[in-house]
Scaffold this active site. Structure first.
Site, PDB file in Angstrom:
ATOM      1  N   GLY A  14      -9.421 -13.167 -43.249  1.00  0.00           N
ATOM      2  CA  GLY A  14     -10.645 -13.936 -43.061  1.00  0.00           C
ATOM      3  C   GLY A  14     -11.854 -13.080 -43.386  1.00  0.00           C
ATOM      4  O   GLY A  14     -11.785 -11.853 -43.334  1.00  0.00           O
ATOM      5  N   TYR A  73     -22.333 -18.443 -35.257  1.00  0.00           N
ATOM      6  CA  TYR A  73     -22.937 -17.868 -34.056  1.00  0.00           C
ATOM      7  C   TYR A  73     -24.077 -16.927 -34.407  1.00  0.00           C
ATOM      8  O   TYR A  73     -24.398 -16.728 -35.588  1.00  0.00           O
ATOM      9  CB  TYR A  73     -21.870 -17.157 -33.223  1.00  0.00           C
ATOM     10  CG  TYR A  73     -21.056 -16.126 -33.971  1.00  0.00           C
ATOM     11  CD1 TYR A  73     -20.174 -16.500 -34.987  1.00  0.00           C
ATOM     12  CD2 TYR A  73     -21.133 -14.774 -33.660  1.00  0.00           C
ATOM     13  CE1 TYR A  73     -19.423 -15.567 -35.676  1.00  0.00           C
ATOM     14  CE2 TYR A  73     -20.375 -13.829 -34.340  1.00  0.00           C
ATOM     15  CZ  TYR A  73     -19.521 -14.236 -35.348  1.00  0.00           C
ATOM     16  OH  TYR A  73     -18.776 -13.313 -36.027  1.00  0.00           O
ATOM     17  N   ASP A  85     -25.458 -13.138 -34.196  1.00  0.00           N
ATOM     18  CA  ASP A  85     -24.989 -11.775 -33.994  1.00  0.00           C
ATOM     19  C   ASP A  85     -26.054 -10.799 -34.478  1.00  0.00           C
ATOM     20  O   ASP A  85     -26.417 -10.809 -35.653  1.00  0.00           O
ATOM     21  CB  ASP A  85     -23.671 -11.568 -34.749  1.00  0.00           C
ATOM     22  CG  ASP A  85     -22.907 -10.377 -34.201  1.00  0.00           C
ATOM     23  OD1 ASP A  85     -23.308  -9.840 -33.161  1.00  0.00           O
ATOM     24  OD2 ASP A  85     -21.902  -9.988 -34.818  1.00  0.00           O
ATOM     25  N   GLU A 142     -24.353 -15.747 -38.162  1.00  0.00           N
ATOM     26  CA  GLU A 142     -23.099 -15.232 -38.719  1.00  0.00           C
ATOM     27  C   GLU A 142     -22.062 -16.337 -38.776  1.00  0.00           C
ATOM     28  O   GLU A 142     -21.946 -17.151 -37.862  1.00  0.00           O
ATOM     29  CB  GLU A 142     -22.576 -14.063 -37.869  1.00  0.00           C
ATOM     30  CG  GLU A 142     -21.215 -13.543 -38.356  1.00  0.00           C
ATOM     31  CD  GLU A 142     -20.894 -12.110 -37.921  1.00  0.00           C
ATOM     32  OE1 GLU A 142     -21.792 -11.439 -37.384  1.00  0.00           O
ATOM     33  OE2 GLU A 142     -19.742 -11.685 -38.125  1.00  0.00           O
ATOM     34  N   SER A 159     -17.973 -16.812 -39.365  1.00  0.00           N
ATOM     35  CA  SER A 159     -16.644 -16.214 -39.519  1.00  0.00           C
ATOM     36  C   SER A 159     -15.719 -17.289 -40.042  1.00  0.00           C
ATOM     37  O   SER A 159     -15.435 -18.265 -39.345  1.00  0.00           O
ATOM     38  CB  SER A 159     -16.101 -15.730 -38.168  1.00  0.00           C
ATOM     39  OG  SER A 159     -16.706 -14.528 -37.804  1.00  0.00           O
TER      40      SER A 159
END
Lengths: 58, 465
Positions: B2, B62, B64, B69, B71
């Protein structure tokens, strides 16, 4: 024999020319692209670059 | 595997808004299907603030370190990694557009890794490894690979040094921010080898390799090759089929490689040999190709072929990689721009015009130079726009992200808490079921079966919990 070598050399030159043309067409024609890019860039480059400040990060 | 990306964020007309507030506004404004903004997160992910959201594609969005960010979800191929990376760009841009309208301020989103004023923010890669692979093997093999791959993965940067104190063009955004060989930290004294090992899975069986040296890339081909070549390298490492190539000083070598656009700088190896980054990459690529003959199932054949081709092209004439590699595409464009401005390219690197184009290249929220190149057909497309759109709303079917994304898509308001390896979801009676997602390739579409609509979720929860 000599004929064949010459033919091969001519062939090789032709290939080199084709390659060079391909490479140069690859390297030029940025003009239209740059025209469009100019139109999307901020007018004050110095201020834009100076104001790009980020806080922290991983 | 990922990919996670911290985006640069800027509201030039509202400097009083702290970037953390801006980032939170962006995350909260994400217009697609997602969980709410007040989920509770279990360890090891700390609750930095309330802005943690799981998206219907299985990704996490989210705040960060003062950046939004994304993911990406767990995927099993480089192609999927590239598609979900582009879906992340689209998600953050869509969210920023809504937040911008709500706040009444322009919000710029940037996919780069430094402001050239001392700050750097990352694009991290995660690969799942078997616990049986000893850290000593990774420590022995990985630095030379990560340092030398900059010739492929670099996003290109105008300016040298953490503050851009020297003028010039270098391969990567990140290299100047790495100061140690090994460590767990990510925000200061960054290490080439990051030892953070939170597998988000059974630690007795798995290790997570957390790679923080890479750049965020615009060319989908670069993202694809970055993910695929590292996966291939790791598969080859697991098979003990890599050549012994250990750098004497990986930190110094990273700067050397990044600052050398001629690709000819020699790097000293621990055994005294001196090789270029291209030599090292060719040795790794050949070892992978050789092992792929023995174990084709462990590799992606198209990645291996593209990797070898790029290295050969870089050796012959880097300019021909302008359709595939970020640092080459950007450099060609910058040099053409310098010529148009009547600047001597060698002198122009220090001026604001090229630095401006470098920033505009990274800007995602409005059409910029990269989009112009792409539209002109100068950048190789790898995934179609419709594949990217699908990756924005559907999770990958062959990992646990499928269950996570499916539940978020069908019943976002009933997802009470979520982490990578577990979820708490309530049924229609309000009973909360805790789901175990600790096996990364466990709850796939095939294993879970069809979940046609929200009405089917109760039965699914009873079956899985």
């Amino acid at each position: 024999m000599a004929d064949r070598v010459q033919r091969e050399r001519a062939q090789q030159r032709a290939e080199e020319v084709v390659e060079a043309i391909a490479r140069s067409s690859h390297a030029v024609d940025y003009d239209a692209i740059l025209d469009e890019i100019d139109s999307v860039l901020e007018s004050d480059a110095e201020e834009y670059v100076r104001s790009f400040v980020q806080k922290g990060g991983q | 595997m990922g990919i996670e990306t911290e985006y640069g964020i800027l509201a030039p007309d509202a400097p009083e808004l702290h970037p953390t507030v801006l980032s939170a506004a962006v995350v909260a404004a994400y217009p697609g299907i997602a969980t709410g903004t007040t989920l509770e997160w279990d360890d090891p992910i700390p609750i930095e603030d309330a802005h943690n959201r799981m998206l219907a594609n299985g990704a996490r969005l989210y705040v960060d370190h003062a950046h939004p960010e994304y993911s990406g979800p767990e995927v099993t191929s480089a192609r999927a990694a590239a598609a979900y990376d582009l879906a992340g760009d689209a998600a953050v841009v869509a969210a920023a557009r809504v937040a911008s309208a709500e706040l009444g301020v322009e919000i710029g989103i940037y996919k780069n890794n430094t402001d050239s004023q001392g700050a750097s923010y990352g694009c991290h890669e995660n690969h799942l490894l078997p616990r049986s692979l000893p850290w000593e093997s990774i420590r022995w093999a990985l630095p030379a690979f990560l340092v030398s791959r900059a010739v492929i993965t670099g996003a290109g940067r105008v300016g040298i040094g953490q503050h851009g104190e020297r003028s010039g063009y270098q391969l990567t955004q990140r290299a100047d921010f790495f100061e140690t060989a090994e460590g767990i930290q990510t925000t200061q004294r960054r290490p080439i080898l990051n030892t953070r090992d939170e597998p988000h899975a059974a630690p007795s069986r798995y290790r997570r390799l957390h790679v923080i040296t890479g750049d965020a890339n615009r060319c989908p081909f670069t993202t694809w090759l970055k993910a695929g070549a590292l996966a291939g390298f790791l598969a080859c490492l697991e098979a003990s089929a890599l050549p012994g190539l250990e750098l004497a000083d990986p930190v110094a070598a990273f700067s050397t490689v990044s600052h050398d656009t001629s690709l000819t700088a020699l790097l000293e190896l621990a055994d005294g040999r001196r090789l270029t980054a291209l030599d090292l990459q060719e040795a790794f690529s050949e070892a992978v190709a050789a092992d792929a003959v023995r174990r084709p199932e462990a590799y992606e054949a198209d990645v291996n072929a593209a990797w070898a081709q790029v290295l050969s092209d870089l050796r012959n004439d880097p300019a021909v990689c302008a359709d595939r590699l970020d640092w080459v595409a950007k450099r060609e464009l910058l040099m053409a721009y310098a010529v148009r401005l009547g600047l001597n390219p060698d002198d122009a690197w220090g001026g604001p015009r090229l630095a401006q184009l470098d920033l505009a290249w990274a800007r995602l929220d409005r059409p910029g130079p990269f989009d112009v190149l792409e539209k002109a057909g100068r950048v190789r497309t790898l995934v179609t726009p419709s594949e990217v759109a699908t990756a924005g709303v559907e999770p990958p079917s062959d990992t646990r992200a499928w269950l996570r994304g499916t539940l978020v898509r069908l019943v976002p308001e009933r997802v009470m808490a979520a982490s990578w390896d577990w979820m708490a979801v309530s049924d229609t009676d309000g009973r909360v079921h805790r789901l175990d997602l600790s096996e990364p390739t466990g709850l796939t579409a095939e294993r879970v079966g069809a979940v046609p609509d929200a009405a089917a979720v109760d039965a699914l929860l009873r079956r899985l919990a």
